[in-house]
Design a protein around this motif. Structure first.
Motif, PDB file in Angstrom:
ATOM      1  N   ALA A 180      74.055  21.056  49.027  1.00  0.00           N
ATOM      2  CA  ALA A 180      74.220  21.870  47.827  1.00  0.00           C
ATOM      3  C   ALA A 180      72.901  22.576  47.496  1.00  0.00           C
ATOM      4  CB  ALA A 180      74.663  21.005  46.662  1.00  0.00           C
ATOM      5  N   TYR A 181      71.819  21.843  47.691  1.00  0.00           N
ATOM      6  CA  TYR A 181      70.493  22.381  47.433  1.00  0.00           C
ATOM      7  C   TYR A 181      70.208  23.600  48.309  1.00  0.00           C
ATOM      8  CZ  TYR A 181      66.542  20.918  44.603  1.00  0.00           C
ATOM      9  OH  TYR A 181      65.616  20.810  43.610  1.00  0.00           O
ATOM     10  N   LEU A 182      70.536  23.428  49.589  1.00  0.00           N
ATOM     11  CA  LEU A 182      70.281  24.496  50.551  1.00  0.00           C
ATOM     12  C   LEU A 182      70.948  25.795  50.117  1.00  0.00           C
ATOM     13  CD1 LEU A 182      68.865  24.880  53.292  1.00  0.00           C
ATOM     14  CD2 LEU A 182      71.025  24.326  54.398  1.00  0.00           C
ATOM     15  N   GLN A 183      72.110  25.667  49.507  1.00  0.00           N
ATOM     16  CA  GLN A 183      72.862  26.839  49.105  1.00  0.00           C
ATOM     17  C   GLN A 183      72.201  27.612  47.969  1.00  0.00           C
ATOM     18  OE1 GLN A 183      76.811  26.087  47.618  1.00  0.00           O
ATOM     19  NE2 GLN A 183      77.498  28.101  48.309  1.00  0.00           N
ATOM     20  N   LYS A 184      71.572  26.884  47.035  1.00  0.00           N
ATOM     21  CA  LYS A 184      71.039  27.608  45.882  1.00  0.00           C
ATOM     22  C   LYS A 184      69.551  27.940  45.991  1.00  0.00           C
ATOM     23  CE  LYS A 184      70.257  23.596  42.948  1.00  0.00           C
ATOM     24  NZ  LYS A 184      70.674  22.748  41.865  1.00  0.00           N
ATOM     25  N   LEU A 185      68.901  27.443  47.029  1.00  0.00           N
ATOM     26  CA  LEU A 185      67.475  27.720  47.169  1.00  0.00           C
ATOM     27  C   LEU A 185      67.208  29.137  47.674  1.00  0.00           C
ATOM     28  CD1 LEU A 185      66.204  24.383  48.685  1.00  0.00           C
ATOM     29  CD2 LEU A 185      65.397  25.440  46.567  1.00  0.00           C
ATOM     30  N   PRO A 186      66.094  29.727  47.227  1.00  0.00           N
ATOM     31  CA  PRO A 186      65.761  31.077  47.705  1.00  0.00           C
ATOM     32  C   PRO A 186      65.130  31.044  49.101  1.00  0.00           C
ATOM     33  CG  PRO A 186      64.204  30.369  46.010  1.00  0.00           C
ATOM     34  CD  PRO A 186      65.162  29.252  46.209  1.00  0.00           C
ATOM     35  N   VAL A 187      65.942  30.735  50.100  1.00  0.00           N
ATOM     36  CA  VAL A 187      65.462  30.730  51.485  1.00  0.00           C
ATOM     37  C   VAL A 187      66.353  31.658  52.310  1.00  0.00           C
ATOM     38  CG1 VAL A 187      64.647  28.357  51.260  1.00  0.00           C
ATOM     39  CG2 VAL A 187      66.902  28.788  52.243  1.00  0.00           C
ATOM     40  N   ASP A 188      65.844  32.128  53.447  1.00  0.00           N
ATOM     41  CA  ASP A 188      66.678  33.022  54.249  1.00  0.00           C
ATOM     42  C   ASP A 188      66.840  32.552  55.693  1.00  0.00           C
ATOM     43  OD1 ASP A 188      63.909  33.669  54.659  1.00  0.00           O
ATOM     44  OD2 ASP A 188      64.530  35.538  55.603  1.00  0.00           O
ATOM     45  N   LEU A 189      66.191  31.419  56.030  1.00  0.00           N
ATOM     46  CA  LEU A 189      66.247  30.953  57.414  1.00  0.00           C
ATOM     47  C   LEU A 189      66.080  29.434  57.447  1.00  0.00           C
ATOM     48  CD1 LEU A 189      64.326  32.721  60.301  1.00  0.00           C
ATOM     49  CD2 LEU A 189      64.375  30.237  60.183  1.00  0.00           C
ATOM     50  N   VAL A 190      66.744  28.796  58.391  1.00  0.00           N
ATOM     51  CA  VAL A 190      66.639  27.346  58.534  1.00  0.00           C
ATOM     52  C   VAL A 190      66.242  27.013  59.968  1.00  0.00           C
ATOM     53  CG1 VAL A 190      67.909  25.160  58.453  1.00  0.00           C
ATOM     54  CG2 VAL A 190      68.352  26.913  56.725  1.00  0.00           C
ATOM     55  N   LYS A 191      65.206  26.170  60.109  1.00  0.00           N
ATOM     56  CA  LYS A 191      64.796  25.711  61.434  1.00  0.00           C
ATOM     57  C   LYS A 191      65.317  24.293  61.637  1.00  0.00           C
ATOM     58  CE  LYS A 191      60.845  27.106  63.113  1.00  0.00           C
ATOM     59  NZ  LYS A 191      59.373  27.286  63.288  1.00  0.00           N
TER      60      LYS A 191
END
Ligand code: C2E
Ligand code: MG
Ligand code: MG
Ligand code: MG
Length: 285
Positions: A188-199
């Motif tokens: 759920a956190y990943l969805q609302k965080l201001p990030v654009d890429l996941v490693k």
């Protein structure tokens, strides 16, 4: 006898921890002088696009060339740097050095490469971090899109950091979640965080060639990340089999020893000219 050897063990254990803390103290003192002594270097590891084998960019990784101990890996001194606050000046040096390198390479590249820079929690919550990064990108006339800040999940969980990440994104910088899957962040956190890429951490890549379960798990991770509209990079790719599987599972970018080890700045120039195909594109395969 048992009692005595037990006591001996505890004595030598005390001695061991004492030696370790003495060594740590020495390293800490040396760290204070390392910046002015010009003892840090960056190495750069290529990140490639799996679909067309082109070069997407590099991750900058710090090395400390200690005058007595030789090369000290970041795991051995970044924690000390964080504890002592030295991570702030060291981090500023890393940002400037990485920007300078990207600018230098971009002269022949037309600005198509991205540089990934690792950032620790104290840097991210220091009030001038975004301003410094913005200043550096102006100074080297770099598009903020060409710089991605890598943060781990534990950093992301701090509320203070989230505002900074939002500022970074608003400025146009990239924000990547590093070592994804090893921390504590919820989906759920990943969805609302201001990030654009996941490693995706290399522990999830390691067994995909030999284990259907690992393969399914990685496939689900990639699917989830893409469903959230985020880009993905797989870390720690060491074999051709892993590389091919990743592509078939929908992962578009990767880095790892299979493609290249991290290398010094001069080696990058050789790497770039070796992989230029004459049409301004860079192919690694
Ligand atoms: P990271 O950001 O996850 O970086 C990837 C690490 O995996 C690097 O280790 C890299 O050399 C290693 N690696 C790359 N490909 C492979 C592979 O195929 N197999 C294996 N086994 N390893 C691979 P390194 O350079 O020792 O860095 C370790 C960690 O130290 C980094 O993990 C990052 O968290 C931290 N670090 C490195 N440079 C900096 C920096 O400039 N600032 C901060 N704050 N942290 C840094
Ligand atoms: Mg990283
Ligand atoms: Mg990583
Ligand atoms: Mg990792």
């Amino acid at each position: 006898l048992a009692k005595r050897s037990g006591r001996n063990r505890s004595i030598s254990f005390d001695k061991l921890t004492q030696d370790a803390s003495t060594a740590k103290l020495e390293l800490e003192q040396d760290l204070y002088r390392a910046l002015e002594g010009d003892e840090f270097r960056l190495v750069y590891q290529p990140i490639v696009s799996l679909s067309d084998q082109s070069l997407y960019g590099f991750e900058a990784l710090i090395r400390w060339h200690h005058p007595q101990h030789g090369v000290v890996p970041p795991v051995d001194f970044i924690p000390i740097a964080e504890e002592t606050g030295l991570i702030l000046p060291i981090g500023r040096w890393v940002v400037r050095e990485a920007a300078k390198a990207l600018k230098h390479w971009s002269v022949s590249l037309g600005g198509r490469l991205t540089i990934h820079v690792n950032v620790a929690a104290p840097q991210l919550i220091s009030p001038d971090f975004v301003a410094y990064l913005a200043e550096i990108s102006r100074e080297y006339s770099l598009d903020p899109k060409a710089i991605s800040i890598e943060v781990t999940e534990s950093v992301l969980m701090r509320d203070l950091a989230v505002d900074t990440l939002r500022d970074l994104r608003n400025f146009g910088f990239g924000v990547s979640v590093d070592d994804f899957g090893t921390g504590y962040s919820s989906l759920a956190y990943l969805q609302k965080l201001p990030v654009d890429l996941v490693k995706i951490d290399r522990s999830f890549v390691r067994d995909i060639a030999g284990s259907a379960k690992s393969r399914d798990f990685l496939s689900a991770m990639v699917h989830l990340i893409k469903t959230l509209g985020l880009a993905v990079i797989a870390e720690g790719v060491e074999t051709e089999a892993q590389s091919e599987l990743l592509l078939s599972l929908g992962c578009t970018r990767a880095q790892g020893y299979y493609f290249s080890r991290p290398m010094g700045g001069e080696a990058v120039e050789g790497y770039l000219s070796a992989h230029a195909d004459g049409y301004g594109e860079f192919r690694v395969g």
